[in-house]
Design an enzyme around this catalytic site. Structure first.
Site, PDB file in Angstrom:
ATOM      1  N   ASP A   1     -16.689 -52.710  17.345  1.00 44.63           N
ATOM      2  CA  ASP A   1     -16.628 -52.205  18.615  1.00 44.63           C
ATOM      3  C   ASP A   1     -17.437 -53.458  19.342  1.00 44.63           C
ATOM      4  OD1 ASP A   1     -16.886 -51.214  21.065  1.00 44.63           O
ATOM      5  OD2 ASP A   1     -17.000 -49.032  20.640  1.00 44.63           O
TER       6      ASP A   1
ATOM      7  N   LYS B   1     -14.516 -50.880  30.783  1.00 48.06           N
ATOM      8  CA  LYS B   1     -15.699 -51.478  30.997  1.00 48.06           C
ATOM      9  C   LYS B   1     -15.708 -52.996  31.454  1.00 48.06           C
ATOM     10  CE  LYS B   1     -17.203 -47.385  29.007  1.00 48.06           C
ATOM     11  NZ  LYS B   1     -15.947 -46.880  28.474  1.00 48.06           N
TER      12      LYS B   1
ATOM     13  N   TYR C   1     -20.933 -44.706  19.357  1.00 49.29           N
ATOM     14  CA  TYR C   1     -20.549 -43.872  20.773  1.00 49.29           C
ATOM     15  C   TYR C   1     -20.457 -42.404  20.385  1.00 49.29           C
ATOM     16  CZ  TYR C   1     -17.614 -42.671  24.738  1.00 49.29           C
ATOM     17  OH  TYR C   1     -16.911 -41.899  25.777  1.00 49.29           O
TER      18      TYR C   1
ATOM     19  N   ARG D   1       6.799 -47.976  25.221  1.00 47.78           N
ATOM     20  CA  ARG D   1       5.969 -47.634  24.227  1.00 47.78           C
ATOM     21  C   ARG D   1       5.810 -48.654  23.281  1.00 47.78           C
ATOM     22  NH1 ARG D   1       7.090 -44.156  20.335  1.00 47.78           N
ATOM     23  NH2 ARG D   1       8.756 -43.064  21.478  1.00 47.78           N
TER      24      ARG D   1
END
Length: 407
Positions: free
Chosen positions: A184, A209, A112, A59
């Site tokens: 973004d 993506k 988005y 982590r």
């Protein structure tokens, strides 16, 4: 290992990995482990105290994930990067990092749908407000900046309207007011656009993506200009909220990333050809593509993008009913809400990705019921055009019969 390359096409294949340190393995090893053993108790103490570098717990950092982070940082011309379990985990992390109760975020006119949902939740629960702005002029932006504004959040190209925001303009205003800029960059990928070069402080991606490119991973990436700031983000928000990327997902993305430049060139070439075809259809009202000379921000797009990318949005005659009939008539092109895959995908933003946004707000953003978003894949363009053509023919036939029955 000495950096012996400077071109992005080489960076995506080699950056951050020295095979001599991994038994000569040409493929980057997958360190599928949750924790790491220390040689001594004292070594563990030093690592937790930050006095010695090394692995502790996945982590907090993982060798496979680290290669991906170094590679994306280099591709975006940044100093440091963090990998997350989703694009929204990256969005959430940077907004949590920069804001506190009472702050304000200035956003580009379109964002988005899930980013919109996150902003609404932050406003409702924590009184962190936001507002939208077209960002077309300095005066327009200045009018929306408040004393409590702390950052500017930008999508460019904007999802799904394909509007372009001038990053140099945003930087000019942000500098004047001491604001951080988050961009973004999902729609362009780091191969086609590098917002940090235009003054942004942070750039993020849904790595689901184009960066992965194969539709088999959900992931996010965040790159920053300040290495110390990014380490602070890693050891606070990312560590404590825990939206990390798994080693296996990082390994898949590294593998997909090696062909990023080849894929982006083909996505862009196919999109240009599809735009040309769509311009010939009487059923198409408006087409939105950054490298179409008729696009209102075409000159800005050319200034900050290498190519137009693979996303096209267009409005079809007849509204939502015709849009859905058209999508259902497609045979090769798949109805799906993602983008950047090898397969060409199409979706209806108003009822899918952006349905969480109230209709009145969607209309302000330019997201009409007639709007479709198409992600051009890697198929041969002739086959894609043939599929669009047969679907348009079915639409014309169906609605002609419907009109005849109603006479």
């Amino acid at each position: 290992m000495e950096n012996k390359y400077s071109k992005k096409e080489t960076v995506v294949v080699h950056k951050g990995y020295d095979s001599s340190q991994h038994h000569g393995s040409l493929s980057i090893p997958l360190y599928q482990t949750s924790t790491f053993a220390f040689d001594t108790a004292e070594q563990g103490e030093r690592r937790f105290a930050g006095e010695e570098s090394g692995n502790i717990y996945s982590r907090l950092g993982n060798p496979t994930v680290r290669v991906l982070e170094e590679r994306i940082a280099e591709l975006e011309n940044g100093q440091s990067a963090l990998a997350f379990g989703s694009g929204m985990a990256a969005v959430s992390a940077i907004l949590i990092h920069l804001t506190k109760t009472g702050d304000h975020i200035l956003c580009s006119r379109g964002i988005y749908g899930c980013t919109f949902g996150l902003l609404e939740m932050m406003q409702e629960k924590y009184n962190i407000t936001h507002s939208f702005n077209a960002m077309s002029t300095e005066q327009e932006m200045e009018a929306s900046i408040r004393p409590e504004t702390v950052c500017i959040y930008v999508e460019t190209p904007i999802n799904p309207t394909m509007e372009i925001v001038d990053l140099e303009l945003v930087y000019k205003v942000a500098q004047k007011h001491g604001l951080k800029i988050i961009v973004d960059n999902t729609f362009s990928s780091p191969y086609l656009q590098n917002p940090l070069d235009f003054g942004a402080d942070y750039v993020l991606h849904s790595a689901t993506k184009y960066i992965n490119g194969h539709g088999d991973v959900v992931a996010g990436l965040l790159v920053g200009q300040d290495a110390e700031d990014m380490m602070n983000l890693r050891m606070t928000v990312q560590k404590d909220v825990g939206g990390i990327m798994s080693p296996f997902d990082a390994w898949l993305i590294i593998r997909g990333m090696k062909t990023l430049h080849v894929r982006m060139d083909r996505h862009s070439e196919n999109a240009q050809k599809l735009v040309t075809y769509l311009q010939s259809s009487s059923l198409v009202k408006n087409i939105f593509y950054p490298f179409d000379p008729s696009h209102p921000q075409y000159e800005i797009a050319k200034k900050q993008m290498k190519a137009g990318g693979g996303l096209i949005s267009f409005e079809i005659q007849g509204g939502k009913e015709m849009a859905q009939y058209f999508m259902n008539a497609l045979q090769l092109i798949k109805i799906a809400v993602s983008l950047g895959d090898a397969e060409t995908l199409i979706q209806h933003p108003a009822s899918m990705t952006h349905s969480v946004i109230p209709e009145s707000e969607r209309e302000k953003m330019g997201i009409t019921n007639s709007l479709l978003r198409l992600s051009s894949g890697l198929e041969h363009p002739d086959d894609l055009i043939a599929d669009l053509k047969q679907a348009f023919t079915k639409v014309e036939t169906h609605f002609a019969k419907t009109m005849y029955k109603n006479i």
